[in-house]
Design a protein around this motif. Structure first.
Motif, PDB file in Angstrom:
ATOM      1  N   ILE A   1       0.832  -1.206   0.000  1.00  0.00           N
ATOM      2  CA  ILE A   1       0.000   0.000   0.000  1.00  0.00           C
ATOM      3  C   ILE A   1       0.867   1.256   0.000  1.00  0.00           C
ATOM      4  O   ILE A   1       0.597   2.215  -0.725  1.00  0.00           O
ATOM      5  CB  ILE A   1      -0.943   0.008   1.222  1.00  0.00           C
ATOM      6  CG1 ILE A   1      -1.902  -1.175   1.146  1.00  0.00           C
ATOM      7  CG2 ILE A   1      -1.719   1.319   1.292  1.00  0.00           C
ATOM      8  CD1 ILE A   1      -2.692  -1.408   2.410  1.00  0.00           C
ATOM      9  N   LEU A   2       1.933   1.242   0.782  1.00  0.00           N
ATOM     10  CA  LEU A   2       2.775   2.425   0.926  1.00  0.00           C
ATOM     11  C   LEU A   2       3.414   2.854  -0.394  1.00  0.00           C
ATOM     12  O   LEU A   2       3.640   4.043  -0.615  1.00  0.00           O
ATOM     13  CB  LEU A   2       3.846   2.164   1.984  1.00  0.00           C
ATOM     14  CG  LEU A   2       4.494   3.362   2.634  1.00  0.00           C
ATOM     15  CD1 LEU A   2       3.447   4.273   3.263  1.00  0.00           C
ATOM     16  CD2 LEU A   2       5.498   2.915   3.669  1.00  0.00           C
ATOM     17  N   THR A   3       3.657   1.900  -1.284  1.00  0.00           N
ATOM     18  CA  THR A   3       4.240   2.265  -2.582  1.00  0.00           C
ATOM     19  C   THR A   3       3.271   3.053  -3.454  1.00  0.00           C
ATOM     20  O   THR A   3       3.703   3.711  -4.402  1.00  0.00           O
ATOM     21  CB  THR A   3       4.704   1.018  -3.355  1.00  0.00           C
ATOM     22  OG1 THR A   3       3.606   0.134  -3.526  1.00  0.00           O
ATOM     23  CG2 THR A   3       5.844   0.320  -2.637  1.00  0.00           C
ATOM     24  N   THR A   4       1.997   3.018  -3.131  1.00  0.00           N
ATOM     25  CA  THR A   4       1.016   3.776  -3.919  1.00  0.00           C
ATOM     26  C   THR A   4       0.805   5.188  -3.394  1.00  0.00           C
ATOM     27  O   THR A   4       0.125   5.986  -4.024  1.00  0.00           O
ATOM     28  CB  THR A   4      -0.349   3.060  -3.944  1.00  0.00           C
ATOM     29  OG1 THR A   4      -0.927   3.065  -2.633  1.00  0.00           O
ATOM     30  CG2 THR A   4      -0.220   1.635  -4.441  1.00  0.00           C
ATOM     31  N   VAL A   5       1.381   5.492  -2.224  1.00  0.00           N
ATOM     32  CA  VAL A   5       1.207   6.809  -1.612  1.00  0.00           C
ATOM     33  C   VAL A   5       2.232   7.763  -2.207  1.00  0.00           C
ATOM     34  O   VAL A   5       3.433   7.557  -2.074  1.00  0.00           O
ATOM     35  CB  VAL A   5       1.377   6.736  -0.077  1.00  0.00           C
ATOM     36  CG1 VAL A   5       1.228   8.114   0.538  1.00  0.00           C
ATOM     37  CG2 VAL A   5       0.380   5.767   0.526  1.00  0.00           C
ATOM     38  N   ARG A   6       1.739   8.792  -2.894  1.00  0.00           N
ATOM     39  CA  ARG A   6       2.630   9.764  -3.528  1.00  0.00           C
ATOM     40  C   ARG A   6       2.255  11.170  -3.084  1.00  0.00           C
ATOM     41  O   ARG A   6       1.092  11.559  -3.154  1.00  0.00           O
ATOM     42  CB  ARG A   6       2.492   9.718  -5.051  1.00  0.00           C
ATOM     43  CG  ARG A   6       2.840   8.407  -5.672  1.00  0.00           C
ATOM     44  CD  ARG A   6       2.665   8.451  -7.175  1.00  0.00           C
ATOM     45  NE  ARG A   6       1.361   8.983  -7.547  1.00  0.00           N
ATOM     46  CZ  ARG A   6       1.109   9.643  -8.669  1.00  0.00           C
ATOM     47  NH1 ARG A   6       2.059   9.875  -9.527  1.00  0.00           N
ATOM     48  NH2 ARG A   6      -0.091  10.085  -8.936  1.00  0.00           N
ATOM     49  N   PRO A   7       3.237  11.933  -2.658  1.00  0.00           N
ATOM     50  CA  PRO A   7       2.949  13.347  -2.396  1.00  0.00           C
ATOM     51  C   PRO A   7       2.727  14.071  -3.720  1.00  0.00           C
ATOM     52  O   PRO A   7       3.005  13.521  -4.798  1.00  0.00           O
ATOM     53  CB  PRO A   7       4.210  13.836  -1.684  1.00  0.00           C
ATOM     54  CG  PRO A   7       5.277  12.901  -2.112  1.00  0.00           C
ATOM     55  CD  PRO A   7       4.621  11.583  -2.385  1.00  0.00           C
ATOM     56  N   LEU A   8       2.246  15.291  -3.660  1.00  0.00           N
ATOM     57  CA  LEU A   8       2.033  16.049  -4.897  1.00  0.00           C
ATOM     58  C   LEU A   8       3.338  16.329  -5.620  1.00  0.00           C
ATOM     59  O   LEU A   8       3.404  16.316  -6.837  1.00  0.00           O
ATOM     60  CB  LEU A   8       1.345  17.382  -4.592  1.00  0.00           C
ATOM     61  CG  LEU A   8      -0.106  17.308  -4.189  1.00  0.00           C
ATOM     62  CD1 LEU A   8      -0.634  18.706  -3.889  1.00  0.00           C
ATOM     63  CD2 LEU A   8      -0.933  16.662  -5.280  1.00  0.00           C
ATOM     64  N   TYR A   9       4.378  16.597  -4.864  1.00  0.00           N
ATOM     65  CA  TYR A   9       5.684  16.925  -5.437  1.00  0.00           C
ATOM     66  C   TYR A   9       6.742  16.697  -4.370  1.00  0.00           C
ATOM     67  O   TYR A   9       6.437  16.542  -3.195  1.00  0.00           O
ATOM     68  CB  TYR A   9       5.730  18.387  -5.921  1.00  0.00           C
ATOM     69  CG  TYR A   9       5.420  19.366  -4.823  1.00  0.00           C
ATOM     70  CD1 TYR A   9       6.429  19.830  -3.981  1.00  0.00           C
ATOM     71  CD2 TYR A   9       4.118  19.793  -4.585  1.00  0.00           C
ATOM     72  CE1 TYR A   9       6.135  20.683  -2.936  1.00  0.00           C
ATOM     73  CE2 TYR A   9       3.832  20.649  -3.542  1.00  0.00           C
ATOM     74  CZ  TYR A   9       4.839  21.095  -2.725  1.00  0.00           C
ATOM     75  OH  TYR A   9       4.558  21.931  -1.688  1.00  0.00           O
ATOM     76  N   ARG A  10       7.979  16.700  -4.787  1.00  0.00           N
ATOM     77  CA  ARG A  10       9.128  16.663  -3.871  1.00  0.00           C
ATOM     78  C   ARG A  10       9.957  17.907  -4.137  1.00  0.00           C
ATOM     79  O   ARG A  10      10.080  18.352  -5.269  1.00  0.00           O
ATOM     80  CB  ARG A  10       9.987  15.426  -4.116  1.00  0.00           C
ATOM     81  CG  ARG A  10       9.250  14.139  -3.842  1.00  0.00           C
ATOM     82  CD  ARG A  10       9.798  13.483  -2.637  1.00  0.00           C
ATOM     83  NE  ARG A  10       9.119  12.194  -2.415  1.00  0.00           N
ATOM     84  CZ  ARG A  10       9.062  11.641  -1.261  1.00  0.00           C
ATOM     85  NH1 ARG A  10       9.626  12.220  -0.229  1.00  0.00           N
ATOM     86  NH2 ARG A  10       8.453  10.504  -1.092  1.00  0.00           N
TER      87      ARG A  10
END
Length: 124
Positions: free
Chosen positions: A86-95
């Motif tokens: 699941i954690l691999t699908t969590v993306r912030p808007l940008y880095r």
């Protein structure tokens, strides 16, 4: 002794694996869920470009990741593989530096990035 251990002249005894404790990461996952929801809520305002399918898609991704994590921590036990799936699908808007269009979301995005890293630290 494995092939890579022999190749790099390391004994397998040098590698210590730590058991995964799902209860140790629950608080960090819960904080990540809150951060994801706050970011998605901040994106969903009156002036948001909701006609943009990319914007709607990112909001949906954030809410889906939050929901998946919430379902995971409701279970009495889960393993590290299930968490990382699941954690691999969590993306912030940008880095890094916020793009001009996302400047008003910088605080929320920074919190999401910090919470993702906190979950990684507590899981390892």
């Amino acid at each position: 002794m494995g092939f890579l251990a022999r190749l790099f002249s390391r004994d397998e005894a040098d590698i210590a694996l730590r058991d995964f404790d799902s209860s140790a990461v629950r608080a960090d996952i819960d904080a990540l869920i809150d951060a994801l929801n706050q970011l998605a809520d901040a994106m969903d305002h009156d002036d948001a470009p909701l006609e943009n399918p990319g914007w709607r898609g990112r909001m949906r991704d954030l809410r889906n990741a939050s929901g998946s994590l919430r379902l995971l921590i409701r279970r009495p036990q889960f393993d590290k593989d299930e968490l990382y799936e699941i954690l691999t699908t969590v993306r912030p808007l940008y880095r890094g530096e916020p793009p001009r269009d996302f400047a008003h979301l910088a605080e929320f995005n920074t919190e999401v990035v910090a919470r993702i890293e906190a979950v990684h630290r507590s899981a390892n």
